[in-house]
Write an enzyme that holds these catalytic residues in place. Structure first.
Site, PDB file in Angstrom:
ATOM      1  N   ASN A 195     -17.389  32.061  19.232  1.00 58.65           N
ATOM      2  CA  ASN A 195     -17.011  32.198  20.634  1.00 58.65           C
ATOM      3  C   ASN A 195     -15.985  31.109  20.950  1.00 58.65           C
ATOM      4  O   ASN A 195     -15.608  30.313  20.073  1.00 58.65           O
ATOM      5  CB  ASN A 195     -18.231  32.150  21.558  1.00 58.65           C
ATOM      6  CG  ASN A 195     -18.991  30.835  21.481  1.00 58.65           C
ATOM      7  OD1 ASN A 195     -18.417  29.773  21.226  1.00 58.65           O
ATOM      8  ND2 ASN A 195     -20.306  30.887  21.708  1.00 58.65           N
ATOM      9  N   ASP A 257     -24.786  38.789  18.930  1.00 54.29           N
ATOM     10  CA  ASP A 257     -25.244  39.459  17.713  1.00 54.29           C
ATOM     11  C   ASP A 257     -24.919  40.951  17.777  1.00 54.29           C
ATOM     12  O   ASP A 257     -24.515  41.554  16.776  1.00 54.29           O
ATOM     13  CB  ASP A 257     -26.752  39.278  17.538  1.00 54.29           C
ATOM     14  CG  ASP A 257     -27.157  37.815  17.459  1.00 54.29           C
ATOM     15  OD1 ASP A 257     -26.305  36.981  17.101  1.00 54.29           O
ATOM     16  OD2 ASP A 257     -28.334  37.510  17.751  1.00 54.29           O
TER      17      ASP A 257
END
Length: 328
Positions: A195, A257
């Protein structure tokens, strides 16, 4: 295309706090912090980064190979994953330790405070990938997700030695790894997935610039929360994909995920990066709308409708032939 998914396998204990953590933080006293938050509810769910990713891929019709270490208390969880199409034959079972635990509290701002107990996960360093790859007829990619740090290093080194393309996804372990370890985890990766915060942390800890990291990995995938995801590859313009529409915000746990699961499923199907990211974003929308990382129900019809709504009919039409969801 065969993908081995390595990383944590855990049980999630998820709580919600109907206030804001920020309201209880005194900046000048953070070195003496002592806080307790009254949770309104508790959900005990199946989780772990690798298990979540494998579950998502299986729900899209793939047959992912889950690689990790668990305790003897894993029996019912194994049954759940196998019923949903995950290959669990290569999971190592510890005789002395419990399956890992993730304990997380989410406040009204969707901020989270969490604690992770590694337990049997530390035994993942004993796992050799070569025999697993031979059992399933070869590995096209190995995703190296957050796991026991020594396991992550072992898997990375083995991929290099055996010339298996690997996908570096260090996520939470970046905070606990030093610069040389992170360099070894990502150098030569076919894909590096992080991220935005993790991307900056990677640069800070390795001392490598954004350009230098780009020169050491083939593709870089950076998720940006509500702003979508950006994928950079050599010789082409960066690809940006916005998020899919979300009906309600229930729990952000496992959203990253789910994105990875959709992205890898697209990759396994031979789709381009834009379509891979669109699949990941729609699957992530399913997860954020439910409490728990594996509690969503996925149907091919609804998935394609959401793809078309978010990214257009061309996207749904191109992805449809590659979807083999168990539910129509």
């Amino acid at each position: 295309m065969q993908i081995l998914v390595t990383g944590s396998i855990a049980t999630d204990h998820l709580m919600t706090f109907e206030g804001r953590f920020a309201d209880s933080l005194v900046v000048e006293q953070l070195d003496k912090i002592s806080l307790s938050f009254l949770a309104q509810d508790l959900e005990i769910r199946r989780g772990g980064i690798a298990a979540n990713i494998a579950f998502g891929m299986a729900n899209l019709g793939m047959r992912p190979v889950l690689v990790g270490a668990v305790g003897e208390d894993f029996v019912s969880y194994r049954s759940w994953l196998e019923r949903h199409g995950v290959d669990c034959e290569s999971i190592l079972v510890s005789q002395t330790k419990h399956t890992a635990r993730f304990v997380c509290t989410t406040d009204s701002d969707m901020a989270q405070i969490a604690t992770f107990y590694a337990g049997a996960m530390s035994d993942a360093r004993q796992i050799e990938l070569g025999p697993i790859a031979r059992r399933v007829g070869g590995a096209d990619y190995v995703l190296i997700g957050a796991n026991d740090p020594q396991a992550m290093l072992r898997h990375t080194r083995e991929c290099r030695t055996r010339k298996i393309p690997f996908i570096a996804d260090p996520s939470q372990q970046l905070a606990f790894s030093d610069g040389p370890e992170i360099k070894e985890m990502i150098d030569g990766a076919a894909y590096l997935i992080t991220n935005e915060y993790e991307a900056r942390l990677t640069e800070q800890k390795t001392g490598w610039s954004e350009a230098e990291i780009a020169s050491r990995v083939t593709h870089r995938v950076i998720t940006q929360g509500k702003d979508g995801v950006t994928i950079t590859s050599p010789g082409v313009e960066p690809i940006h994909v916005g998020v899919a529409k979300v009906a309600r915000l229930a729990d952000p746990t496992g959203v990253g995920d789910a994105f990875r699961a959709g992205f890898l499923a697209g990759l396994a199907a031979g789709l381009g990066h834009r379509r891979c990211a669109e699949m990941g974003s729609v699957l992530a929308a399913h997860v954020i709308e439910t409490v728990g990382t594996q509690e969503y129900e996925l149907s091919k019809r609804v998935f394609l409708e959401r793809l078309a709504d978010a990214y257009g009919a061309d996207s749904a039409g191109e992805i449809a032939p590659h979807l083999r969801c168990p539910r129509p």
